[in-house]
Write a protein that holds these residues in place. Structure first.
Motif, short mmCIF file in Angstrom:
data_model
loop_
_atom_site.label_atom_id
_atom_site.label_comp_id
_atom_site.label_asym_id
_atom_site.label_seq_id
_atom_site.Cartn_x
_atom_site.Cartn_y
_atom_site.Cartn_z
N VAL A 169 48.01 -85.05 -43.37
CA VAL A 169 48.64 -84.36 -42.25
C VAL A 169 47.57 -83.89 -41.26
N SER A 170 46.45 -83.41 -41.76
CA SER A 170 45.36 -82.98 -40.89
C SER A 170 44.88 -84.12 -40.00
N ILE A 171 44.71 -85.29 -40.61
CA ILE A 171 44.24 -86.47 -39.86
C ILE A 171 45.31 -86.96 -38.89
N LEU A 172 46.54 -87.08 -39.37
CA LEU A 172 47.62 -87.60 -38.52
C LEU A 172 47.94 -86.67 -37.35
N LEU A 173 47.88 -85.37 -37.61
CA LEU A 173 48.19 -84.42 -36.54
C LEU A 173 47.11 -84.46 -35.46
N CYS A 174 45.86 -84.61 -35.89
CA CYS A 174 44.77 -84.74 -34.92
C CYS A 174 44.94 -86.02 -34.11
N TYR A 175 45.29 -87.11 -34.79
CA TYR A 175 45.50 -88.39 -34.10
C TYR A 175 46.68 -88.31 -33.14
N PHE A 176 47.77 -87.69 -33.57
CA PHE A 176 48.95 -87.53 -32.73
C PHE A 176 48.59 -86.76 -31.46
N ALA A 177 47.85 -85.68 -31.62
CA ALA A 177 47.43 -84.88 -30.47
C ALA A 177 46.56 -85.70 -29.52
N LEU A 178 45.69 -86.52 -30.09
CA LEU A 178 44.85 -87.40 -29.27
C LEU A 178 45.71 -88.35 -28.44
N GLN A 179 46.72 -88.93 -29.09
CA GLN A 179 47.58 -89.88 -28.40
C GLN A 179 48.42 -89.22 -27.32
N LEU A 190 44.85 -78.20 -34.02
CA LEU A 190 45.99 -78.73 -34.75
C LEU A 190 45.56 -79.34 -36.08
N SER A 191 44.40 -79.94 -36.11
CA SER A 191 43.91 -80.55 -37.34
C SER A 191 43.70 -79.51 -38.44
N ILE A 192 43.15 -78.36 -38.09
CA ILE A 192 42.93 -77.31 -39.10
C ILE A 192 44.27 -76.71 -39.52
N VAL A 193 45.24 -76.66 -38.60
CA VAL A 193 46.59 -76.21 -38.96
C VAL A 193 47.19 -77.18 -39.99
N GLY A 194 47.06 -78.48 -39.71
CA GLY A 194 47.58 -79.49 -40.63
C GLY A 194 46.94 -79.42 -42.01
N TYR A 195 45.73 -78.92 -42.05
CA TYR A 195 45.00 -78.82 -43.31
C TYR A 195 45.48 -77.64 -44.16
N LEU A 196 45.86 -76.54 -43.49
CA LEU A 196 46.15 -75.31 -44.22
C LEU A 196 47.61 -74.84 -44.17
N ARG A 244 49.45 -70.07 -35.61
CA ARG A 244 50.29 -69.35 -36.57
C ARG A 244 51.77 -69.69 -36.35
N LEU A 245 52.16 -69.88 -35.09
CA LEU A 245 53.54 -70.28 -34.82
C LEU A 245 53.84 -71.66 -35.40
N ALA A 246 52.85 -72.55 -35.34
CA ALA A 246 53.03 -73.88 -35.92
C ALA A 246 53.29 -73.78 -37.42
N ILE A 247 52.53 -72.92 -38.09
CA ILE A 247 52.72 -72.72 -39.53
C ILE A 247 54.08 -72.09 -39.81
N GLU A 248 54.42 -71.08 -39.02
CA GLU A 248 55.65 -70.32 -39.25
C GLU A 248 56.91 -71.14 -38.96
N GLN A 249 56.84 -72.04 -37.98
CA GLN A 249 58.05 -72.71 -37.50
C GLN A 249 58.15 -74.19 -37.89
N LYS A 270 55.85 -76.18 -29.45
CA LYS A 270 55.54 -77.61 -29.46
C LYS A 270 54.68 -77.99 -30.65
N TYR A 271 53.69 -77.16 -30.98
CA TYR A 271 52.83 -77.46 -32.12
C TYR A 271 53.66 -77.58 -33.40
N ALA A 272 54.65 -76.68 -33.56
CA ALA A 272 55.50 -76.70 -34.74
C ALA A 272 56.37 -77.95 -34.77
N ARG A 273 56.84 -78.39 -33.59
CA ARG A 273 57.67 -79.60 -33.52
C ARG A 273 56.84 -80.84 -33.86
N MET A 274 55.58 -80.84 -33.44
CA MET A 274 54.68 -81.94 -33.79
C MET A 274 54.41 -81.94 -35.29
N LEU A 275 54.11 -80.76 -35.82
CA LEU A 275 53.79 -80.63 -37.24
C LEU A 275 54.99 -81.03 -38.10
#
Length: 401
Positions: A169-179, A190-196, A244-249, A270-275
């Motif tokens: 998820v950490s890798i894919l979320l970073c890649y998604f953000a790049l795209q 976003l990558s560190i969010v995906g990790y934790l 934190r909103l990404a984690i929470e939502q 948006k970060y939560a919707r991506m995650l």
């Protein structure tokens, strides 16, 4: 090569000998009460070993493993307060080297997550300094050649589900953000969010997370509490409100059917919707105790079904970023062969580049061959995506070289 455990305060044992390739493993041993280990010295240090060690750029700045040639075989791990002053940073200069870098990065990512899990289980503080170093390497690798890391992370999934999930998820979320054209800073955030973001699952009873039957309603209520556990465990970390909103939502859904608050539409960050999209995709394409994995193509179809509550605009962008047949997935070809997708084709998504390595006629491995399905001189086409286990294929044994 660690041969066996020496002095310790716990009851850890070594079931099979293995190399210590990353300082995070040393931290795990220390956390378990290990004081000394018996090592078997290798006859030579290979170029590959040196590169693997240098790839991480000495991520542990204050804890380094010192084993000299003159030490006895029964040697203790000594922790130095000073990091190497002249460490060598190796930047891959070829595709082959990028794959080697990606292989080690995936190992490091999972090893470190297992350490964080161990600390979280014991309610000890989490230090994300090393994780941030890994995120920097993830971003750099995706910039250089995204196919390498995407392929390796998809294939090298042996081991604990939660460590694999965090890594991917950490890798894919970073890649998604790049795209999506996000900045380097946002990609890494976003990558560190995906990790934790799912670290709170360590607080859910083992008998629930590893249950072979589908979770009951009571189990689901308990599982849902992992969101708050994740927020609590990451509270001391330097994460901003959007993270934190990404984690929470990340379990909220646009139609209001999610949790913990039943938010709808633009109420969800948006970060939560991506995650949510990346989390669902990786969960569905992974084996879990109560659920066998789906093919990436099948998972992407579900994500793009509006009835499941995912942001459809983002979902379509995610599909376009990965392709119909994502890098790292397996496909059956019209010539009765199975191949690994190694590179997508944005212009013609049904015709990626693949590595053929298995025959369905003989049901055994064959000499690997790279094929560009877009080559007009060849009429080979993809018949369907397949699951490795259905053909007795072991992903860990696929040669990615």
């Amino acid at each position: 090569m660690v041969h066996k455990i020496g002095d310790q305060t716990g009851k850890l044992s070594v079931k099979s000998r293995g190399k210590v390739k990353h300082p995070a493993i040393i931290d795990q041993l220390i956390a378990c009460g290990v004081q000394t280990v018996v090592i078997e010295r290798t006859k030579q240090v290979t170029k590959e070993t040196i590169q693997a060690l240098n790839n991480r750029k000495h991520a542990l700045s204050k804890k380094t493993l010192n084993i000299t040639r003159n030490q006895p075989v029964n040697a203790a791990f000594e922790l130095s307060d000073d990091a190497p002053q002249n460490s060598i940073s190796v930047i891959p200069s070829s595709r082959a080297e990028e794959f080697q870098f990606a292989e080690q990065l995936v190992i490091d990512c999972k090893d470190l997550y297992n350490l964080h899990k161990l600390r979280a289980e014991k309610s000890l503080s989490i230090d994300i300094t090393q994780a941030l170093d890994i995120v920097n390497d993830v971003y750099a690798s995706l910039i250089r050649d995204p196919n390498a890391l995407l392929c390796v992370s998809m294939v090298r999934t042996k081991g604990d589900y939660f460590a694999n999930h965090a890594m991917h998820v950490s890798i894919l979320l970073c890649y998604f953000a790049l795209q999506l054209g996000m900045s380097e800073s946002d990609c890494k955030r976003l990558s560190i969010v995906g990790y934790l973001y799912d670290i709170g699952m360590v607080k859910i009873p083992h008998e629930i997370t590893h249950k072979l039957d589908r979770p009951t309603i009571d189990d689901l209520v308990t599982i849902q509490s992992h969101v708050q556990h994740s927020l609590d465990l990451t509270a001391p970390l330097a994460m901003d409100n959007e993270q934190r909103l990404a984690i929470e939502q990340h379990h909220e859904r646009l139609d209001g059917t999610g949790y913990p608050y039943g938010l709808e539409g633009e109420q969800i960050h948006k970060y939560a919707r991506m995650l949510a999209i990346v989390d669902c995709y990786d969960a569905m394409t992974s084996n879990r105790p109560f659920q066998k994995k789906r093919s990436p193509a099948s998972a992407l179809r579900i994500i793009c079904n509006k009835d499941f509550g995912y942001d459809q605009k983002l979902a379509l962008k995610f599909v376009r970023s990965l392709g119909i047949y994502p890098v790292g997935c397996l496909v059956a070809l019209s010539n009765k062969k199975i191949a690994l997708v190694t590179e997508t084709n944005r212009a013609k998504p049904l015709k990626p580049k693949v590595k053929v390595f298995f025959s369905t006629a003989s049901m055994q491995a064959i000499t690997a061959q790279y094929i560009d399905l877009n080559d007009e001189t060849d009429d080979i086409v993809i018949v369907k995506p397949i699951i490795a286990e259905h053909y007795g294929i072991k992903l860990a044994e696929i040669d990615l070289g």
